[in-house]
Structures are given as C-alpha cells and as structure tokens.
Design a protein around this motif. Sequence first.
Motif, PDB file in Angstrom:
ATOM      1  N   TRP A 114      -1.727  15.510  28.758  1.00 53.66           N
ATOM      2  CA  TRP A 114      -1.265  15.855  27.415  1.00 53.66           C
ATOM      3  C   TRP A 114      -2.401  15.705  26.410  1.00 53.66           C
ATOM      4  O   TRP A 114      -3.157  14.727  26.423  1.00 53.66           O
ATOM      5  N   ASP A 115      -2.474  16.642  25.488  1.00 58.08           N
ATOM      6  CA  ASP A 115      -3.460  16.574  24.415  1.00 58.08           C
ATOM      7  C   ASP A 115      -2.821  16.215  23.078  1.00 58.08           C
ATOM      8  O   ASP A 115      -3.515  16.133  22.062  1.00 58.08           O
ATOM      9  N   VAL A 116      -1.523  16.009  23.081  1.00 58.96           N
ATOM     10  CA  VAL A 116      -0.790  15.543  21.910  1.00 58.96           C
ATOM     11  C   VAL A 116       0.154  14.443  22.363  1.00 58.96           C
ATOM     12  O   VAL A 116       0.914  14.638  23.323  1.00 58.96           O
ATOM     13  N   LEU A 152       0.571   1.641  24.923  1.00 63.60           N
ATOM     14  CA  LEU A 152       1.079   2.865  24.314  1.00 63.60           C
ATOM     15  C   LEU A 152       0.352   4.092  24.851  1.00 63.60           C
ATOM     16  O   LEU A 152       0.972   5.012  25.369  1.00 63.60           O
ATOM     17  N   PHE A 153      -0.963   4.135  24.730  1.00 69.39           N
ATOM     18  CA  PHE A 153      -1.753   5.246  25.259  1.00 69.39           C
ATOM     19  C   PHE A 153      -3.215   4.824  25.261  1.00 69.39           C
ATOM     20  O   PHE A 153      -3.594   3.819  24.642  1.00 69.39           O
ATOM     21  N   SER A 154      -4.038   5.616  25.946  1.00 69.54           N
ATOM     22  CA  SER A 154      -5.480   5.374  26.002  1.00 69.54           C
ATOM     23  C   SER A 154      -6.216   6.675  25.729  1.00 69.54           C
ATOM     24  O   SER A 154      -5.651   7.769  25.853  1.00 69.54           O
ATOM     25  N   ALA A 155      -7.475   6.545  25.366  1.00 65.51           N
ATOM     26  CA  ALA A 155      -8.290   7.719  25.070  1.00 65.51           C
ATOM     27  C   ALA A 155      -9.752   7.366  25.240  1.00 65.51           C
ATOM     28  O   ALA A 155     -10.122   6.191  25.363  1.00 65.51           O
ATOM     29  N   VAL A 156     -10.594   8.392  25.252  1.00 63.45           N
ATOM     30  CA  VAL A 156     -12.035   8.217  25.207  1.00 63.45           C
ATOM     31  C   VAL A 156     -12.542   8.911  23.951  1.00 63.45           C
ATOM     32  O   VAL A 156     -11.762   9.499  23.201  1.00 63.45           O
ATOM     33  N   GLY A 157     -13.835   8.852  23.732  1.00 56.78           N
ATOM     34  CA  GLY A 157     -14.391   9.528  22.564  1.00 56.78           C
ATOM     35  C   GLY A 157     -15.629   8.835  22.055  1.00 56.78           C
ATOM     36  O   GLY A 157     -16.370   8.195  22.809  1.00 56.78           O
ATOM     37  N   THR A 158     -15.867   8.955  20.767  1.00 53.21           N
ATOM     38  CA  THR A 158     -16.990   8.298  20.114  1.00 53.21           C
ATOM     39  C   THR A 158     -16.470   7.546  18.902  1.00 53.21           C
ATOM     40  O   THR A 158     -15.350   7.775  18.434  1.00 53.21           O
ATOM     41  N   ASN A 182      -8.832  13.285  25.243  1.00 54.86           N
ATOM     42  CA  ASN A 182      -8.137  13.001  26.498  1.00 54.86           C
ATOM     43  C   ASN A 182      -9.180  12.897  27.601  1.00 54.86           C
ATOM     44  O   ASN A 182      -9.976  13.814  27.803  1.00 54.86           O
ATOM     45  N   SER A 183      -9.196  11.786  28.307  1.00 55.55           N
ATOM     46  CA  SER A 183     -10.246  11.551  29.317  1.00 55.55           C
ATOM     47  C   SER A 183     -10.143  12.513  30.483  1.00 55.55           C
ATOM     48  O   SER A 183     -11.147  12.746  31.178  1.00 55.55           O
ATOM     49  N   ASN A 184      -8.958  13.094  30.722  1.00 59.40           N
ATOM     50  CA  ASN A 184      -8.789  14.016  31.851  1.00 59.40           C
ATOM     51  C   ASN A 184      -9.114  15.457  31.478  1.00 59.40           C
ATOM     52  O   ASN A 184      -9.793  16.160  32.227  1.00 59.40           O
ATOM     53  N   ALA A 209      -4.646  14.557  19.943  1.00 60.89           N
ATOM     54  CA  ALA A 209      -3.934  14.424  18.674  1.00 60.89           C
ATOM     55  C   ALA A 209      -2.857  13.354  18.829  1.00 60.89           C
ATOM     56  O   ALA A 209      -2.073  13.376  19.781  1.00 60.89           O
ATOM     57  N   VAL A 210      -2.828  12.419  17.883  1.00 59.85           N
ATOM     58  CA  VAL A 210      -1.889  11.304  17.927  1.00 59.85           C
ATOM     59  C   VAL A 210      -0.988  11.381  16.699  1.00 59.85           C
ATOM     60  O   VAL A 210      -1.469  11.414  15.560  1.00 59.85           O
ATOM     61  N   LYS A 211       0.311  11.425  16.936  1.00 58.60           N
ATOM     62  CA  LYS A 211       1.286  11.425  15.843  1.00 58.60           C
ATOM     63  C   LYS A 211       1.995  10.079  15.853  1.00 58.60           C
ATOM     64  O   LYS A 211       2.642   9.711  16.827  1.00 58.60           O
ATOM     65  N   ILE A 212       1.868   9.329  14.752  1.00 58.92           N
ATOM     66  CA  ILE A 212       2.468   8.005  14.621  1.00 58.92           C
ATOM     67  C   ILE A 212       3.653   8.104  13.670  1.00 58.92           C
ATOM     68  O   ILE A 212       3.480   8.377  12.479  1.00 58.92           O
TER      69      ILE A 212
END
Length: 462
Positions: free
Chosen positions: A30-32, A70-76, A98-100, A106-109
């Motif tokens: 998922w990208d969202v 809740l969720f994980s991610a990669v990035g800078t 998304n690491s995959n 995109a994260v909606k809180i």
Amino acid sequence: MAKTLTPATTGYMNNGGLVQYGSNNTSDSWDVVSVSKPSSPWRLNIQGDLPDSSTTPSMSVSFFEGTIPLFSAVGTWQVQGQSSANAVKKNWKLKLKNSNTGNKLAVKIGDWLSMTSITLKAYGDERTLIRDSLTTEIWRQFHSYPDGHLAPTESYQYFDSTDLGVHTSALFSTAGFPVEVYQNGNFLGLYVLRTSADNPDYLMDETNNQHLLIQPQHGGNVWGELQSLDITQFTVQSPALKGYNDQDDISKTFPDTYAACNRFIVWASNCNAGTIDIRKTYSDYVDLNSVIDYIILCELAGSFDSMTNNFMLGSWNATSTSGVWYFWPYDEDETWGLVWGNTGSQSDAKNVGWVTINDGNPAQQDPGFFRAVHKNFRPEIRARWRELRDTGFISSMNINKIIKNQADMINPDMMVQDIAVWPLNIGTGSPSDIQLPNKWSVGYIQNYAKERIEWLDEQWGY
C-alpha cells in the motif's frame, strides 16, 4: 458453485496480542495508509544518522501508539525550518516511502488530509509543546463560526468535479500532537508531529494561476509604502512555478503571478500609509472577516511574531486587476507570553499591550496593514469579539479544554527525560531573553489566557 475462500492468516504483535491479518494480505504494497488520531502517546523509532543543516541521510521509521505498531516506512530526513538551523534541539522533516514499492507513502491521520512527509517540531523556545497547536485550534473553532466552514463554499466546491469535494477537513493552518522520538534506540526527545501546511490544506490547485498562496519570510518591509512588491520577502507556494526560487525576479519570469500579488500588497501598504481609504476599497481586495479574526487571534494569543512573518495569505481569484485575499495563521509557538525582546513581567498578558497597533512595545514587528484594519474597523472587531465571547469559543473553559487535550498526549515521565536531554538553559535558536522557564508551564499559559481575555474585555468593552 460457491467459491472457496482463503482462510485469514493470524500473527502476533510486539505486545503479544493476537491480530488477524486477513486473507491474501497486501498491506506491504500500500502507498496510502490511514490511522486514527492518537488516544495515547505515540512513539517514533528512527534508524539512521542524524541530519545536520546540509545533509539528508536515509532512515527507516516505525510508528507506535503505546506498544501497538501502526506502520513503518523508509525515506530520508532533514532539518526543518529557518530558526531550527541555529537551535540545539532541531526540527525534523521525514520524507516517507514504502520500502517495498519505493513509492511515496501517504499517511492520513484521523481527519487530516494525507501527508507524504512528517514534520517533527522541537519548539526550542516553547518547551511545553502546547502553544502552536493550541493557537491554531482556537482559531479554527471560532473562524468556522457560524457556518461551520473555514473558507467560502465555492472554494470547497471547486474540487467537486475531481473528487466530489471531500476536502471538508482542510485545516487552513497547522495542527499537531506531541510524540516521543527515538533515534537508533536512544531517546531523542519530545516533539510535536505537525501537519505540513501543503496546498490541499488551503484548497489550492497549484495548476490554477489564480490560486495564490504566499507567505512572508521575516520581511522587514512587508507593509512599507510600496510602489511595487519586493517578492523576495515572500515564498510563493501556489501556483507551482517551475524553476522558481525566492530570489528570482518573478516580475519577469512569472509576470501574471507577480502582478496579482503586487496588486494586493501595494494596496495594503498604502492603506497602512493612509494614502488609500480602506473602508471604501476593502471589499475589492480582502475578506474583512478573515483579517478581523486574524487580528483577534493575534491579540488573544499575544502573537507578536505574526505581523510581518508567520501567516499565510491566499486568494482563489487573484489577477492583476481583481481578487479577494484571505489571512490564515501559521507557526504560532511564540505566543501566550513568549515574546522576543521582552523579559519577565513585561511580556505578561496585562502588560504587553496591543499586538496589532504598535504602541511602543520594543519586541514588535511593524503591524502595518493590521494596524490600519484595527483602527478603521474597531466597531466590527468589538462586535466580533462580543460574539465569540458570548458563544464561549473565547473563554478560559474552552482554552483550558484544548490545553488539556494537548497535554494528555504527554507522559510526564517523558517530559522529565526531555528536560534531562535538552536542558532549559541550552541554545534554542532564539535570543537568550526568551528562555524563561517560568513561562514554560501549562499553568502559565492557562493564567495568561485568563488575564489576556480580561484585558481585551476591558479594551473592547465586553
């Protein structure tokens, strides 16, 4: 023939609880992602080198509410904000992927609009972590009264043809909540996870040249008697100007955008100088309710850093010859008794004086256009103040409720650790005279709000 369903898979969370993942789970692609607003403190575990003012190292991050992942991610990640570059406890911006899939995540809180970056505000000059989110939340509450909108109906309806206009929660400011941040397993500190103030939160279509969103950047002559606009004192956020930077001669490279901005700023500056009759001309240039509510907010919160800085100025119909502009608050951490150049009791609620008139306060930015509105529309400001007091939006009870909602997200044990890691006498990026621990308390903010309301009641005759 009935289709045979694939059984759901199960697993265990880090806290030992059983979780059902569902059949054919594809959540890792998922990208969202959507998560609820926190009901208990969040923790961010970041793996990666700490950025400095010139680096954007890679990182990975996992988000937890309590002990529940809740969720994980990669990035800078990188240093965020102008003042933060000179602070010891810096702000951070995490850009998520998304690491995959390698795509932006995109994260909606809760009801916030989606974000592909996470801003973590350190507030080195505001250690309670409350003032900024408190101020913008109060503004959203009273500015949406009485019709429930923060903007004209047509600005919401603009998006009907693309997404049916599901932007009703556009913030038109920022919002946030405190989080605990760890880096490589070590406690980094308490921060506020804050919205990014992207164009969608202002209902701006950056491909539409009449959707203008600009922000002054510590402009020393924003409200001078101008014959033409010095655009280098502003950042242009919308429309998207390909290849633009703040130092460009925008009047030559993007003349239509420059002319639309120039029309309003020159008019406002001449209103300040008294060479234009503001009462006869305002309806062609500015939404009066917008600027009145902004003035009331700045007076209530003592927002002296918001006269030539820290506000957003926008229009959905701006051209070189027409268009109505609106004011929205931004970066409200230097409020409720924190004032550059004012120490001790001088900056307390009943001593600091007017924000939008400039009655000799040495910390004051030149209020310029806001002074012109305050002096020429005082009956309208007094009437709006009375309305907001009568409805209870501006009251100690309501403000204390908002403060409590923010403070409840802070574990007192973690605040003790934050002060241990970042002592109250360290450099924060602000002048030393703003580092006043007696003003860094929930009780001080609550008392400031009570006394400021009393002072304004006296001034505006409530």
